[in-house]
Design a protein around this motif. Structure first.
Motif, mmCIF file in Angstrom:
data_model
loop_
_atom_site.group_PDB
_atom_site.id
_atom_site.type_symbol
_atom_site.label_atom_id
_atom_site.label_comp_id
_atom_site.label_asym_id
_atom_site.label_seq_id
_atom_site.Cartn_x
_atom_site.Cartn_y
_atom_site.Cartn_z
ATOM 1 N N GLY A 167 0.828 -1.198 0.000
ATOM 2 C CA GLY A 167 0.000 0.000 0.000
ATOM 3 C C GLY A 167 0.860 1.245 0.000
ATOM 4 N N SER A 168 0.195 2.378 0.071
ATOM 5 C CA SER A 168 0.887 3.661 0.083
ATOM 6 C C SER A 168 1.049 4.112 1.537
ATOM 7 C CB SER A 168 0.071 4.692 -0.704
ATOM 8 O OG SER A 168 0.732 5.923 -0.702
ATOM 9 N N PHE A 169 2.287 4.232 1.967
ATOM 10 C CA PHE A 169 2.567 4.624 3.343
ATOM 11 C C PHE A 169 3.381 5.912 3.350
ATOM 12 C CE2 PHE A 169 2.295 -0.034 3.291
ATOM 13 C CZ PHE A 169 1.249 -0.219 4.177
ATOM 14 N N THR A 170 3.425 6.558 4.491
ATOM 15 C CA THR A 170 4.219 7.769 4.655
ATOM 16 C C THR A 170 5.516 7.403 5.351
ATOM 17 O OG1 THR A 170 2.251 9.156 4.791
ATOM 18 C CG2 THR A 170 4.286 10.056 5.722
ATOM 19 N N GLN A 171 6.620 7.805 4.743
ATOM 20 C CA GLN A 171 7.929 7.605 5.355
ATOM 21 C C GLN A 171 8.534 8.983 5.581
ATOM 22 O OE1 GLN A 171 10.611 4.968 3.284
ATOM 23 N NE2 GLN A 171 12.337 5.577 4.524
ATOM 24 N N VAL A 172 9.028 9.201 6.793
ATOM 25 C CA VAL A 172 9.594 10.489 7.165
ATOM 26 C C VAL A 172 10.927 10.267 7.857
ATOM 27 C CG1 VAL A 172 9.201 12.643 8.442
ATOM 28 C CG2 VAL A 172 7.248 11.391 7.500
ATOM 29 N N VAL A 173 11.895 11.098 7.513
ATOM 30 C CA VAL A 173 13.166 11.114 8.214
ATOM 31 C C VAL A 173 13.131 12.340 9.118
ATOM 32 C CG1 VAL A 173 15.668 11.362 7.977
ATOM 33 C CG2 VAL A 173 14.388 9.952 6.350
ATOM 34 N N VAL A 174 13.469 12.148 10.372
ATOM 35 C CA VAL A 174 13.446 13.239 11.350
ATOM 36 C C VAL A 174 14.826 13.372 11.975
ATOM 37 C CG1 VAL A 174 12.444 14.046 13.537
ATOM 38 C CG2 VAL A 174 11.001 12.834 11.879
ATOM 39 N N THR A 175 15.364 14.585 11.959
ATOM 40 C CA THR A 175 16.579 14.866 12.727
ATOM 41 C C THR A 175 16.131 15.582 13.988
ATOM 42 O OG1 THR A 175 16.945 16.961 11.549
ATOM 43 C CG2 THR A 175 18.074 14.991 10.701
ATOM 44 N N LEU A 176 16.777 15.261 15.099
ATOM 45 C CA LEU A 176 16.273 15.718 16.379
ATOM 46 C C LEU A 176 17.429 16.032 17.326
ATOM 47 C CD1 LEU A 176 13.279 14.109 18.059
ATOM 48 C CD2 LEU A 176 15.380 14.217 19.364
ATOM 49 N N ALA A 177 17.296 17.121 18.070
ATOM 50 C CA ALA A 177 18.290 17.498 19.078
ATOM 51 C C ALA A 177 17.616 17.575 20.443
ATOM 52 C CB ALA A 177 18.934 18.832 18.733
ATOM 53 N N LEU A 178 18.322 17.118 21.444
ATOM 54 C CA LEU A 178 17.827 17.215 22.819
ATOM 55 C C LEU A 178 18.323 18.500 23.471
ATOM 56 C CD1 LEU A 178 18.372 13.550 24.102
ATOM 57 C CD2 LEU A 178 16.336 14.553 23.041
ATOM 58 N N THR A 179 17.570 18.969 24.449
ATOM 59 C CA THR A 179 17.935 20.178 25.173
ATOM 60 C C THR A 179 19.172 19.944 26.024
ATOM 61 O OG1 THR A 179 15.604 20.766 25.283
ATOM 62 C CG2 THR A 179 17.090 21.947 26.755
ATOM 63 N N GLN A 180 19.181 18.848 26.762
ATOM 64 C CA GLN A 180 20.287 18.496 27.645
ATOM 65 C C GLN A 180 21.048 17.306 27.069
ATOM 66 O OE1 GLN A 180 21.012 20.222 30.543
ATOM 67 N NE2 GLN A 180 19.373 21.628 29.919
ATOM 68 N N ILE A 197 8.765 3.983 14.578
ATOM 69 C CA ILE A 197 10.155 4.421 14.421
ATOM 70 C C ILE A 197 10.969 3.174 14.114
ATOM 71 C CG2 ILE A 197 12.138 5.542 15.498
ATOM 72 C CD1 ILE A 197 10.094 7.118 17.207
ATOM 73 N N THR A 198 11.353 3.040 12.844
ATOM 74 C CA THR A 198 11.992 1.814 12.385
ATOM 75 C C THR A 198 13.511 1.876 12.479
ATOM 76 O OG1 THR A 198 11.883 2.580 10.103
ATOM 77 C CG2 THR A 198 10.073 1.177 10.896
ATOM 78 N N GLU A 199 14.056 3.072 12.531
ATOM 79 C CA GLU A 199 15.500 3.230 12.719
ATOM 80 C C GLU A 199 15.749 4.470 13.555
ATOM 81 O OE1 GLU A 199 18.289 2.921 9.413
ATOM 82 O OE2 GLU A 199 16.695 1.978 8.223
ATOM 83 N N CYS A 200 16.782 4.403 14.379
ATOM 84 C CA CYS A 200 17.216 5.548 15.167
ATOM 85 C C CYS A 200 18.727 5.442 15.326
ATOM 86 C CB CYS A 200 16.540 5.563 16.539
ATOM 87 S SG CYS A 200 17.117 6.904 17.611
ATOM 88 N N ILE A 201 19.424 6.463 14.853
ATOM 89 C CA ILE A 201 20.874 6.483 15.036
ATOM 90 C C ILE A 201 21.258 7.741 15.803
ATOM 91 C CG2 ILE A 201 21.432 5.043 13.039
ATOM 92 C CD1 ILE A 201 22.138 7.604 11.516
ATOM 93 N N ALA A 202 22.191 7.588 16.710
ATOM 94 C CA ALA A 202 22.748 8.721 17.440
ATOM 95 C C ALA A 202 23.870 9.306 16.578
ATOM 96 C CB ALA A 202 23.287 8.268 18.794
ATOM 97 N N THR A 203 23.926 10.631 16.529
ATOM 98 C CA THR A 203 24.919 11.295 15.691
ATOM 99 C C THR A 203 25.670 12.354 16.485
ATOM 100 O OG1 THR A 203 23.338 12.971 14.930
ATOM 101 C CG2 THR A 203 23.541 10.971 13.595
ATOM 102 N N GLY A 204 26.841 12.699 15.995
ATOM 103 C CA GLY A 204 27.582 13.824 16.541
ATOM 104 C C GLY A 204 27.355 15.023 15.635
ATOM 105 N N GLY A 205 27.501 16.190 16.161
ATOM 106 C CA GLY A 205 27.304 17.376 15.326
ATOM 107 C C GLY A 205 26.081 18.145 15.757
ATOM 108 N N GLY A 206 25.389 18.752 14.805
ATOM 109 C CA GLY A 206 24.264 19.646 15.087
ATOM 110 C C GLY A 206 23.023 18.982 15.623
ATOM 111 N N MET A 207 22.801 17.728 15.264
ATOM 112 C CA MET A 207 21.630 17.000 15.740
ATOM 113 C C MET A 207 22.094 15.770 16.502
ATOM 114 S SD MET A 207 18.831 18.470 14.967
ATOM 115 C CE MET A 207 18.059 19.622 13.855
ATOM 116 N N ASP A 208 21.281 15.340 17.442
ATOM 117 C CA ASP A 208 21.643 14.191 18.278
ATOM 118 C C ASP A 208 21.188 12.860 17.689
ATOM 119 O OD1 ASP A 208 22.825 15.801 20.319
ATOM 120 O OD2 ASP A 208 20.800 16.314 21.004
ATOM 121 N N TYR A 209 20.068 12.873 16.956
ATOM 122 C CA TYR A 209 19.499 11.633 16.426
ATOM 123 C C TYR A 209 18.936 11.840 15.030
ATOM 124 C CZ TYR A 209 19.628 9.947 21.244
ATOM 125 O OH TYR A 209 20.039 9.574 22.489
#
Length: 163
Positions: free
Chosen positions: A65-78, A97-109
């Motif tokens: 079927g037709s599904f919505t896929q979204v990539v979200v970059t996210l930063a935490l306050t602390q 949420i099918t994947e979640c990676i922690a990143t360095g730089g401007g965004m955390d995930y």
């Protein structure tokens, strides 16, 4: 505990099952140029050593079927360990949420999210934000089409391991 050392045959085994998890013992042995019993023994050792997380089918969602896929970059306050732990524990329980990676730089995930509709995605984000996980900011990217999805080429990736 001693470190498990991979040789070229182990990498061929891993590569073959990465490409086709349902491969028969005989075909796997043929690909890696071993007789079936020693090949299976090696595969069992690789499993026991934790090199193989599991097996799955790569389902073509667009055929269902037709599904919505979204990539979200996210930063935490602390950025305390407890903040990351709380966020990651919450995310682990959200099926959409099918994947979640922690990143360095401007965004955390970076999150990959699959929902039935865009409205369902919006509801998911509102729920995530109301859970008080310390989200400072996020950016969403609607996936219009998937250009490539692949596993890394183990032979190329492991080339420098022997050096």
């Amino acid at each position: 505990m001693s470190k498990f050392s991979l040789d070229a045959t182990d990498l061929r085994i891993l590569s073959a099952i990465q490409q086709n998890g349902q491969i028969s013992k005989t075909k796997l042995a043929e690909i890696v140029n071993l007789s079936p019993t020693p090949c299976w023994v090696r595969l069992d050792k690789l499993k026991a050593a934790g090199f193989i997380r599991g097996y799955h089918a790569d389902i073509v969602l667009s055929r269902i079927g037709s599904f919505t896929q979204v990539v979200v970059t996210l930063a935490l306050t602390q950025h305390r360990k407890s903040d990351f732990d709380r966020f990651e524990s919450y995310i682990a329980e959200v099926d959409e949420i099918t994947e979640c990676i922690a990143t360095g730089g401007g965004m955390d995930y970076v999150l990959k999210i699959h929902t039935p509709t865009l409205a369902a995605f919006q509801t998911l984000m509102e729920t995530l934000l109301s859970a008080e996980l310390g989200v400072e900011r996020y950016m969403t990217y609607i996936v219009t089409r998937q250009v490539k999805s692949a596993h890394p080429n183990l032979a190329k990736l492991a080339t420098n391991l022997a050096n």
